[in-house]
Design an enzyme around this catalytic site. Structure first.
Site, PDB file in Angstrom:
ATOM      1  CG  HIS A  92      -1.961   1.006   1.269  1.00 17.52           C
ATOM      2  ND1 HIS A  92      -2.755   1.198   2.370  1.00 17.52           N
ATOM      3  CD2 HIS A  92      -2.365   1.925   0.366  1.00 17.52           C
ATOM      4  CE1 HIS A  92      -3.599   2.185   2.132  1.00 17.52           C
ATOM      5  NE2 HIS A  92      -3.375   2.649   0.925  1.00 17.52           N
ATOM      6  CD  GLU A 111      -2.367   2.691  -3.976  1.00 18.99           C
ATOM      7  OE1 GLU A 111      -2.747   3.867  -4.085  1.00 18.99           O
ATOM      8  OE2 GLU A 111      -2.880   1.881  -3.171  1.00 18.99           O
ATOM      9  CD  GLU A 158       2.393   9.820   0.085  1.00 21.65           C
ATOM     10  OE1 GLU A 158       1.285   9.237   0.163  1.00 21.65           O
ATOM     11  OE2 GLU A 158       2.503  11.060  -0.003  1.00 21.65           O
ATOM     12  CD  GLU A 163      -5.680   4.658   2.596  1.00 24.27           C
ATOM     13  OE1 GLU A 163      -6.399   3.933   1.878  1.00 24.27           O
ATOM     14  OE2 GLU A 163      -4.558   5.058   2.247  1.00 24.27           O
TER      15      GLU A 163
END
Length: 974
Positions: free
Chosen positions: A60, A63, A138, A163
């Site tokens: 993730h 990505e 990130e 997230e």
């Protein structure tokens, strides 16, 4: 075609009016599928089989990170630059349990090539090797702003980290995670590809880079092209610019199947509820069965049919048996066919673990009876009809049809099987129909559920204060870690924090920005769309070629309903089709609907209408029956809708209680899945009558209403009163005087609808005589400024207001400002610097605006960022080239192709607001002529939006309590 590729198979694909070719790139072994047809909405996708070995979220984080700059495009966020300045119709990247995909789509040829080039360079040549700060931003990082302050807290931050904290605040996500782990403990699926918040900080930068080295190579790639383009030209370009620089290597990403169990297993896990929230009747029980056979299109569709017949449709056999036994407030589940070994789940929500034995026994008893006595043939035919209608309609919402097809192919392609497996549905549906008169469906149940030990019971139970306990444990852990650091190490950490923030705030150089391919104004059409909808022959009609499908609406004006009655009307729209009528049981009714239509659904909305001045009554509230049928079934569709509206039997307290409990459960799911929009609606209801209407009909106010009803539903006198109110509202609302009709379709559909309307209208009663009393308009709630506490680990912070109240007119270039806020000011401050997963803004024609954050670790800091916005806009120094990007991004959204149902909605919206062709052209002209001065001129608009407050936050209970001075009211969400 050059010798770079080897053609493996070419086939005509009638279902998508094209030709599909399977290729292999000779030099690298990259897998390629190209489907050429005349669809102008072209799609490109590159995917990789990514099989994580832990739950640190490396797939993730990768990505996110590869889209933060590359060798050819060395800017910090080319994804954002593309979102600003591309005509894309889809732009995203997605991490799945076993793959990572990077899809783009566009109807503009030049734009399509630009998108494809940026994405290919991003995945193959990312800047993650050169800049560790990308990983920290990130993924995760420690923040220590001032090492010299003894009381300065060390915190964890990062976009993916926050997230996933938001994702795992949702009990459904918790259940799914542990279901995967229970069913597939020896495979990659035992790991959380998105990342567990507790594990993400265990991922090192070197492990992160190793993941890219291992999986992001053409030999492990899947390339997909779809639409109206020269496929050979595109493939040659991909080879020459990217694939040719690589050699084939051996990559071990194969997914071994889980060995079947000899006996079912059982697991128990926990999810968080509030410290003061009740835990009784809050558990989730699930039983999950692995379908361990090689799949094909027929089998996959058969399990979707069974999902519908057993669990999804009103009167679904298994769901009804469980609900009527009192197992829980809601039952759902179904077929997951997107992984190596598909599985089928049955889930009971808002129940108790003590009912597990009964839960499992009812599943076996009910399914055993079906296998013995046979499934209703009518129900099977209806379900097959419904699925086939959806496949042929090709309505995938905001996702292009070509992308939906490409993602579906991975269900076989990713596992080294035929990529054509899930493409040809014509023959599959024909085969399914032939199997209805056999015991095929019953045998699937017997073999894969009743006699299948490869299964797992997964129970997820509520735990009070779990979020607070986890937050406290993390705080203590971080404090202990900080205490363990030397003075020099703290100073180093503080410098790293400052360095990351400096990197995040530093703008890209004009030289590097110029490397990114951009469009020019000359690439954009100057002519705006036109308004098609007009009242004609008693129908609000929008003429369109919809391939023989009629999109009808029957509209009932709610003008005579007060606030309390509106809630009952909203509940009525939820139960139509879920309760018996005078002619049909609700199960038989639903079968009739699916045998004759593509579905009948109900909604209740405030449609904006033209108002000379800001006015509490600038909307028209309508309850709509939305009917999709083939043209030759228009009359039948209207007849069935009339039956639901006029003949629903409300005098069934037991069924009504079931529906109230289900409505409460589904409202929780709705709110949990859209907390940002819930916060915006609530904050907007303070000053907007239309948004107050939405709140009462489907927001927190409606949840409060249905939650209170759920607590009293077993009281006989209450239910008598509740049903009496439903009847009174129905009698007031569904009358000849209140009804109108709309159609999106062709002239054949219109003729059929015109012929059927008189019978529909005559079936309605005349309205009640006017007794001189009026319900009055729904009025705004006033500025409450609320904080809603939940077990969420993150927050959703909304700030809303009206620029129309300050006399400021709507301007088309506000959509350019929206792009600038979403991808510059809010993006930089809330996502990049703040760690929130998302940020949004919006401005609507009726004069309302909003700002909102999504999965946000902060509250007051976010509000301060909103407060600083007017001054930022007033002094904004962007140049013409920067504005051009935002113009292109705004036009991209304005011109995005819409599926027929969405187009029908847009046409009706324009009709009610009386939008003219001239106004739409003016909007477009104002977008195209936007300048830096135009952007700066919008500072008063933001000031007006912020002026009166309009704050609503949903989120972490302790953070909301800590910042209670921001709010007029603080309360529990549930």
């Amino acid at each position: 075609m050059s010798n770079a590729y080897r053609l493996i198979e070419e086939r005509k694909i009638g279902e998508y009016s094209g030709t599909g070719c399977v290729w292999e790139h000779v030099k690298t072994g990259a897998k390629v599928f190209a489907l050429k047809n005349d669809d102008p909405n072209k799609v490109f996708l590159i995917g990789f089989r990514t099989t994580p070995t832990d739950s640190t979220g490396v797939a993730h984080i990768m990505e996110h990170s590869v889209l933060c700059g590359s060798a050819k495009y060395p800017i910090k966020d080319p994804f954002v630059e593309l979102a600003k300045g591309s005509l894309n119709t889809f732009l995203n990247a997605m991490t799945y349990p076993d793959k990572t995909v990077y899809p783009v789509a566009s109807v503009n040829d030049k734009d399509f090539m630009n998108l494809m080039d940026v994405y290919l360079d991003s995945v193959f040549h990312p800047n993650v090797y050169l800049e560790p700060k990308i990983f920290r931003q990130e993924g995760w990082h420690y923040e220590l702003n001032n090492a010299g302050k003894p009381d300065e807290e060390l915190i964890l931050n990062g976009v993916v980290y926050n997230e996933m904290k938001g994702a795992f605040s949702n009990p459904d996500s918790v259940l799914e995670r542990y279901t995967f782990r229970a069913l597939f403990p020896d495979t990659t699926y035992a790991n959380e590809s998105g990342g567990l918040p507790s594990d993400i900080p265990e991922l090192s930068y070197e492990e992160f880079l190793d993941f890219h080295r291992r999986y992001y190579h053409p030999s492990n790639s899947y390339i997909y092209l779809y639409g109206d383009m020269d496929m050979e030209e595109k493939l040659a370009w991909i080879d020459e610019n990217y694939l040719d620089e690589y050699e084939k290597i051996s990559i071990d990403s194969h997914i071994e199947p889980q060995k079947p169990y000899d006996e079912p297993i059982e697991e128990r896990e926990y999810y968080a509820v509030g410290t003061n929230e009740e835990t009784e009747h809050k558990s989730y029980l699930s039983e999950n069965f692995v379908i361990n056979d090689a799949q094909d299109q027929v089998t996959s569709l058969a399990w979707q049919v069974l999902e519908f017949v057993l669990l999804s449709s009103p009167g679904a056999v298994l769901r009804e048996a469980l609900i009527k036994s009192g197992i829980g407030e809601d039952v759902y589940g179904g077929y997951n066919g997107e992984i190596r070994q598909p599985y089928f789940s049955v889930i009971a929500k808002n129940t108790d673990e003590e009912k597990l034995g009964l839960f499992r026994r009812i599943i076996r008893d009910t399914l055993g009876e079906l296998v013995k006595d046979g499934i209703s043939k009518k129900s099977l035919v209806a379900a097959v009809n419904y699925l086939e209608f959806k496949y042929r309609e090709g309505d995938f919402g905001s996702m292009p049809q070509g992308l939906s097809l490409g993602l579906g192919m991975f269900a076989s392609w990713l596992y080294d099987e035929d990529p054509y497996t899930y493409i040809f549905y014509d023959d599959a549906f024909k085969t399914l129909r032939e199997k209805i008169d056999t015991d095929y469906f019953e045998e699937l149940i017997r073999t894969h559920i009743l006699e299948n030990n490869f299964s797992a019971v997964v129970n997820v139970l509520p735990k009070q204060g779990l979020t607070d306990a986890e937050d406290a444990a993390l705080k203590n852990k971080l404090a202990a870690y900080k205490e363990s650091l030397s003075k020099e190490e703290k100073e180093t950490l503080s410098l790293e924090t400052l360095s990351l923030k400096a990197y995040q705030q530093e703008p890209d150089t004009p030289f590097n920005l110029a490397k990114l391919p951009v469009l020019e104004l000359s690439d954009i059409g100057k002519k705006a769309e036109t308004v098609n909808a007009k009242e004609d022959g008693g129908i609000i009609y929008s003429e369109a070629d919809t391939h023989g499908i009629a999109y009808m609406r029957v509209l009932f004006d709610t003008k005579d309903l007060d606030e309390e009655e509106l809630k009952y009307a909203s509940f009525l729209k939820d139960i139509f089709g879920e309760i018996d009528t005078k002619r049909h049981s609700y199960r038989d009714l639903f079968d009739e609907l699916l045998l004759n239509t593509g579905g009948v659904s109900f909604s209740i909305d405030p449609w904006a209408v033209r108002s000379a001045n800001p006015d509490p009554g600038d909307y028209r509230g309508l309850l709509s029956a939305e009917i999709r049928t083939l043209n030759d079934k228009v009359e039948t569709g209207l007849e069935l809708a009339a039956e639901m509206i006029n003949e629903t039997v409300l005098d069934d307290p037991e069924r009504m209680m079931e529906l109230i409990l289900e409505a409460k459960s589904r409202m929780q799911v709705k709110i949990d899945g859209s907390m940002h929009t819930t916060a915006v609606t609530r904050a907007s209801s303070y000053f907007s009558a239309a948004q107050r209407y939405t709140e009462l009909a489907g927001g927190i106010a409606y949840y409060d209403f249905i939650n209170e009803a759920s607590k009293l539903a077993r009281d006989e006198s209450y239910m008598e009163s509740f049903i009496g109110s439903l009847k009174a509202v129905s009698k007031k609302l569904f009358t000849r005087e209140n009804v109108s009709f709309a159609l999106y379709g062709d002239s054949t559909a219109r003729a059929a609808m015109e012929a059927a309307i008189p019978a529909f209208t005559e079936s309605l009663p005349e309205g009640l005589k006017d007794d001189g009393t009026k319900a009055g308009l729904i009025t705004p709630a006033g500025y409450l400024n609320e904080g809603f506490k939940s077990s969420s680990q993150v927050n959703y912070v909304a700030r809303c207001g009206s620029f129309a109240e300050n006399g400021l007119p709507y301007h088309g270039a506000l959509q350019v400002l929206r792009m600038m806020l979403n991808y510059e000011y809010l993006w930089t401050n809330l996502r990049v610097l703040g760690g929130a997963y998302g940020c949004m803004s919006g401005f609507v024609r009726s004069g309302r605006g909003y700002l909102v954050s999504y999965r946000d670790p902060k509250i007051p800091e976010t509000n301060r960022i909103y407060e600083a916005l007017p001054e930022y806009i007033e002094n904004w120094q962007g140049d013409e080239q920067t504005v051009l990007k935002y113009i292109i991004g705004a036009i991209s959204i304005m011109d995005r192709p819409l599926q027929p149902s969405a187009k029908a909605l847009k046409e009706l919206t324009n009709y009610f607001y009386q939008v003219t062709d001239e106004e739409l052209q003016q909007d477009r002209d104002e977008v195209l002529s936007c300048t830096p001065e135009t952007i700066r001129s919008f500072a008063p608009y933001i000031r007006a939006i912020l002026e009166k407050g309009g704050i609503c936050t949903l989120g972490n209970a302790s953070q909301i309590e800590k910042n209670s001075e921001m709010f007029g009211t603080v309360r529990e969400l549930y």
